[in-house]
Design an enzyme around this catalytic site. Sequence first.
Site, PDB file in Angstrom:
ATOM      1  N   GLY A  22    -146.269  40.493 -83.039  1.00  0.00           N
ATOM      2  CA  GLY A  22    -145.096  39.802 -83.562  1.00  0.00           C
ATOM      3  C   GLY A  22    -144.617  38.645 -82.715  1.00  0.00           C
TER       4      GLY A  22
ATOM      5  CE  LYS B  57    -128.225  39.491 -77.212  1.00  0.00           C
ATOM      6  NZ  LYS B  57    -127.052  39.791 -76.330  1.00  0.00           N
TER       7      LYS B  57
ATOM      8  CE1 TYR C 102    -132.821  40.597 -76.039  1.00  0.00           C
ATOM      9  CE2 TYR C 102    -134.446  38.931 -76.611  1.00  0.00           C
ATOM     10  CZ  TYR C 102    -133.223  39.273 -76.076  1.00  0.00           C
ATOM     11  OH  TYR C 102    -132.393  38.306 -75.576  1.00  0.00           O
ATOM     12  CB  SER C 103    -135.174  39.117 -81.619  1.00  0.00           C
ATOM     13  OG  SER C 103    -136.240  39.616 -82.390  1.00  0.00           O
TER      14      SER C 103
ATOM     15  CG  PHE D 219    -131.813  35.309 -64.816  1.00  0.00           C
ATOM     16  CD1 PHE D 219    -131.751  34.563 -63.644  1.00  0.00           C
ATOM     17  CD2 PHE D 219    -132.320  34.707 -65.959  1.00  0.00           C
ATOM     18  CE1 PHE D 219    -132.187  33.237 -63.613  1.00  0.00           C
ATOM     19  CE2 PHE D 219    -132.758  33.400 -65.932  1.00  0.00           C
ATOM     20  CZ  PHE D 219    -132.684  32.658 -64.768  1.00  0.00           C
TER      21      PHE D 219
ATOM     22  NE  ARG E 200    -143.872  38.705 -76.887  1.00  0.00           N
ATOM     23  CZ  ARG E 200    -143.082  38.178 -75.953  1.00  0.00           C
ATOM     24  NH1 ARG E 200    -143.169  38.599 -74.711  1.00  0.00           N
ATOM     25  NH2 ARG E 200    -142.200  37.243 -76.253  1.00  0.00           N
TER      26      ARG E 200
ATOM     27  CE1 TYR F   8    -148.980  39.541 -73.676  1.00  0.00           C
ATOM     28  CE2 TYR F   8    -146.859  38.448 -73.407  1.00  0.00           C
ATOM     29  CZ  TYR F   8    -147.641  39.588 -73.340  1.00  0.00           C
ATOM     30  OH  TYR F   8    -147.076  40.767 -72.932  1.00  0.00           O
TER      31      TYR F   8
ATOM     32  CB  THR G 242    -131.349  35.466 -77.491  1.00  0.00           C
ATOM     33  OG1 THR G 242    -132.635  34.861 -77.455  1.00  0.00           O
ATOM     34  CG2 THR G 242    -131.395  36.592 -78.519  1.00  0.00           C
ATOM     35  CG  ASP G 243    -133.917  30.718 -78.620  1.00  0.00           C
ATOM     36  OD1 ASP G 243    -134.217  31.835 -78.152  1.00  0.00           O
ATOM     37  OD2 ASP G 243    -134.460  29.659 -78.252  1.00  0.00           O
ATOM     38  CD  GLU G 244    -136.778  36.077 -77.715  1.00  0.00           C
ATOM     39  OE1 GLU G 244    -137.419  36.976 -78.290  1.00  0.00           O
ATOM     40  OE2 GLU G 244    -136.775  35.920 -76.489  1.00  0.00           O
TER      41      GLU G 244
END
Length: 354
Positions: free
Chosen positions: A295, A163, A159-160, A11, A293, A216, A133-135
Amino acid sequence: MKVLVTGGAGFIGSAVVRHIITNTQASVVNVDKLTYAGNLASLETVAGSSRYAFEQVDVCHRQELERVFNQYQPDVVMHLAAESHVDRSIDGPAAFIETNIVGTYTLLEAARSYWSALPAERKTAFRFHHISTDEVFGDLHGSDDLFTETTPYAPSSPYSASKASSDHLVRAWHRTYGLPVIVTNCSNNYGPYHFPEKLIPLMILNALAGKALPVYGKGNQIRDWLYVEDHARALYKVVTEGEVGETYNIGGHNEKQNIEVVRTLCSLLEELAPQKPAGVQHYEDLITYVTDRPGHDLRYAIDAGKIERELGWAPQETFDSGLRKTVQWFLANQTWWRAVLDGSYSLQRLGQGS
């Protein structure tokens, strides 16, 4: 300038490739494994350019990466290849460890080997730009707090965490080996060619099909939304003008609760797609609240002051203008997203290079 873009069929990566080919004189070699999230149809507008080349290569494959470096002789690397969907990372974290951590390590080593052998002038000019990412910063609790370039890392999901690990590796390769790196951390992107598993395209396509719009929890999670083409402009500015060893946060100054985003999409669809599926009176009637979800971070928000002050970048799109463009794009490009939904886009993987 020759730019090696990893994940250029994804993307954000495809937006970067389109931006470079369309708006600069630079050449691009797109290195992409073509996982489920990679789609060469997102590059049809630039694929015929003499300044564009594609290599189907996994960033975990050191030998193939070295071949690409030696063959194309890039001046900069823009590393976007990553597994990026939080829900998928919860269900199956192994792929995230492999691509985001091992893949970044492998790419760093291939880049370091290549960079070390460059002539002095090209060696000085070389850049390794890692897009993150900001995550990685975790959750913001105060209503006025913002992520800055010095915010401590506190990732919440597989994921975070993966990263964050890759960010640390990139900075370590700079400090230990002198590799000239730049890191950027961005907020939530949206826009054309967005894979339908993510919030905004999922809501658009579900609404058009008369399906439930799953939100969510209470939908009160807050994200800072950044139009993907604004992000692509920022990334190219960073790799060409940013300072080695620096980090730049990139955000859209658009904090919205998820439920607000969904309701705004419903309102836009009422205007732009008034012919609703059978049985649907109002798009908002499709909103369904589902179990949150594990966390799930409540709020992310970026302080993008540094890139604005030092590099002169600012987003061109407001949230309203960018979201309208996004809905209009999905309505006008049904061939693209229908091929994703029915899986036919995946046939592109056959016979594409190594």
